[in-house]
Design a protein around this motif. Sequence first.
Motif, mmCIF file in Angstrom:
data_model
loop_
_atom_site.group_PDB
_atom_site.id
_atom_site.type_symbol
_atom_site.label_atom_id
_atom_site.label_comp_id
_atom_site.label_asym_id
_atom_site.label_seq_id
_atom_site.Cartn_x
_atom_site.Cartn_y
_atom_site.Cartn_z
ATOM 1 N N ARG A 1 0.786 -1.240 0.000
ATOM 2 C CA ARG A 1 0.000 0.000 0.000
ATOM 3 C C ARG A 1 0.810 1.278 0.000
ATOM 4 N NH1 ARG A 1 -5.312 -0.869 3.336
ATOM 5 N NH2 ARG A 1 -5.581 -3.095 3.119
ATOM 6 N N GLU A 2 2.029 1.243 0.515
ATOM 7 C CA GLU A 2 2.945 2.373 0.676
ATOM 8 C C GLU A 2 2.564 3.324 1.817
ATOM 9 O OE1 GLU A 2 5.183 3.352 -3.392
ATOM 10 O OE2 GLU A 2 3.098 4.013 -3.379
ATOM 11 N N LEU A 3 1.280 3.526 2.062
ATOM 12 C CA LEU A 3 0.828 4.471 3.079
ATOM 13 C C LEU A 3 -0.235 3.800 3.926
ATOM 14 C CD1 LEU A 3 1.071 7.524 3.911
ATOM 15 C CD2 LEU A 3 -0.870 7.939 2.399
ATOM 16 N N LEU A 4 -0.071 3.818 5.251
ATOM 17 C CA LEU A 4 -1.074 3.191 6.106
ATOM 18 C C LEU A 4 -1.131 3.858 7.468
ATOM 19 C CD1 LEU A 4 0.453 1.120 8.312
ATOM 20 C CD2 LEU A 4 0.701 -0.244 6.290
ATOM 21 N N LYS A 5 -2.240 3.588 8.144
ATOM 22 C CA LYS A 5 -2.449 4.115 9.490
ATOM 23 C C LYS A 5 -2.408 2.967 10.498
ATOM 24 C CE LYS A 5 -5.388 8.113 8.540
ATOM 25 N NZ LYS A 5 -6.724 8.689 8.784
ATOM 26 N N VAL A 6 -1.826 3.260 11.660
ATOM 27 C CA VAL A 6 -1.778 2.312 12.768
ATOM 28 C C VAL A 6 -2.402 3.008 13.972
ATOM 29 C CG1 VAL A 6 -0.282 0.956 14.266
ATOM 30 C CG2 VAL A 6 0.357 1.298 11.877
ATOM 31 N N SER A 7 -3.307 2.328 14.639
ATOM 32 C CA SER A 7 -3.978 2.868 15.811
ATOM 33 C C SER A 7 -3.310 2.336 17.076
ATOM 34 C CB SER A 7 -5.453 2.459 15.785
ATOM 35 O OG SER A 7 -6.096 2.900 16.934
ATOM 36 N N VAL A 8 -3.039 3.233 18.017
ATOM 37 C CA VAL A 8 -2.481 2.838 19.314
ATOM 38 C C VAL A 8 -3.641 2.844 20.307
ATOM 39 C CG1 VAL A 8 -0.797 3.356 21.107
ATOM 40 C CG2 VAL A 8 -0.269 3.878 18.724
ATOM 41 N N LEU A 9 -3.954 1.681 20.846
ATOM 42 C CA LEU A 9 -5.104 1.553 21.744
ATOM 43 C C LEU A 9 -4.808 2.141 23.122
ATOM 44 C CD1 LEU A 9 -6.218 -2.080 20.835
ATOM 45 C CD2 LEU A 9 -7.115 0.069 19.946
ATOM 46 N N GLN A 10 -5.874 2.409 23.878
ATOM 47 C CA GLN A 10 -5.749 3.002 25.212
ATOM 48 C C GLN A 10 -4.968 2.110 26.179
ATOM 49 O OE1 GLN A 10 -6.987 5.958 26.404
ATOM 50 N NE2 GLN A 10 -7.860 6.594 24.446
ATOM 51 N N ASN A 11 -5.099 0.783 26.012
ATOM 52 C CA ASN A 11 -4.451 -0.130 26.957
ATOM 53 C C ASN A 11 -2.991 -0.417 26.614
ATOM 54 O OD1 ASN A 11 -4.823 -1.754 24.745
ATOM 55 N ND2 ASN A 11 -5.789 -3.441 25.840
ATOM 56 N N CYS A 12 -2.442 0.246 25.614
ATOM 57 C CA CYS A 12 -1.031 0.051 25.259
ATOM 58 C C CYS A 12 -0.150 0.664 26.348
ATOM 59 C CB CYS A 12 -0.738 0.693 23.903
ATOM 60 S SG CYS A 12 0.940 0.405 23.339
ATOM 61 N N ASP A 13 0.821 -0.122 26.827
ATOM 62 C CA ASP A 13 1.689 0.326 27.915
ATOM 63 C C ASP A 13 2.714 1.363 27.459
ATOM 64 O OD1 ASP A 13 0.370 -1.378 29.633
ATOM 65 O OD2 ASP A 13 1.781 -3.025 29.308
ATOM 66 N N GLU A 14 3.073 1.334 26.167
ATOM 67 C CA GLU A 14 4.110 2.223 25.651
ATOM 68 C C GLU A 14 3.513 3.541 25.153
ATOM 69 O OE1 GLU A 14 6.782 0.270 22.888
ATOM 70 O OE2 GLU A 14 6.177 -1.655 23.701
ATOM 71 N N ASP A 15 4.336 4.571 25.100
ATOM 72 C CA ASP A 15 3.944 5.866 24.569
ATOM 73 C C ASP A 15 3.793 5.762 23.052
ATOM 74 O OD1 ASP A 15 3.569 8.727 24.592
ATOM 75 O OD2 ASP A 15 5.594 8.873 23.771
#
Length: 96
Positions: free
Chosen positions: A43-57
Amino acid sequence: MLTGKQKRFLRASAHHLDPIFQVGKAGVNDNMIKQISEALEARELLKVSVLQNCDEDKHTVAEALADATNADIVQIIGNIIILYKESKEKKKIVLP
């Protein structure tokens, strides 16, 4: 490295995209990196969602994904990371 004009173009191109990956409690792992790398090639371009329960910044997650996949971080807005990597075989996006 992307210029400001290229980032602006990619942000506009990514506006209508939906996040296709989610980073949750487990954080970034090898399987996720492999899948994101394959998706970037297609695709070359994509979005990644960081969920609320993710421990990392979200900035740490973005850096880890970008380093592991050799991609560029276009933008981090809210809990969404936009990544770009030029495809070797399926080039679709022509940068200004």
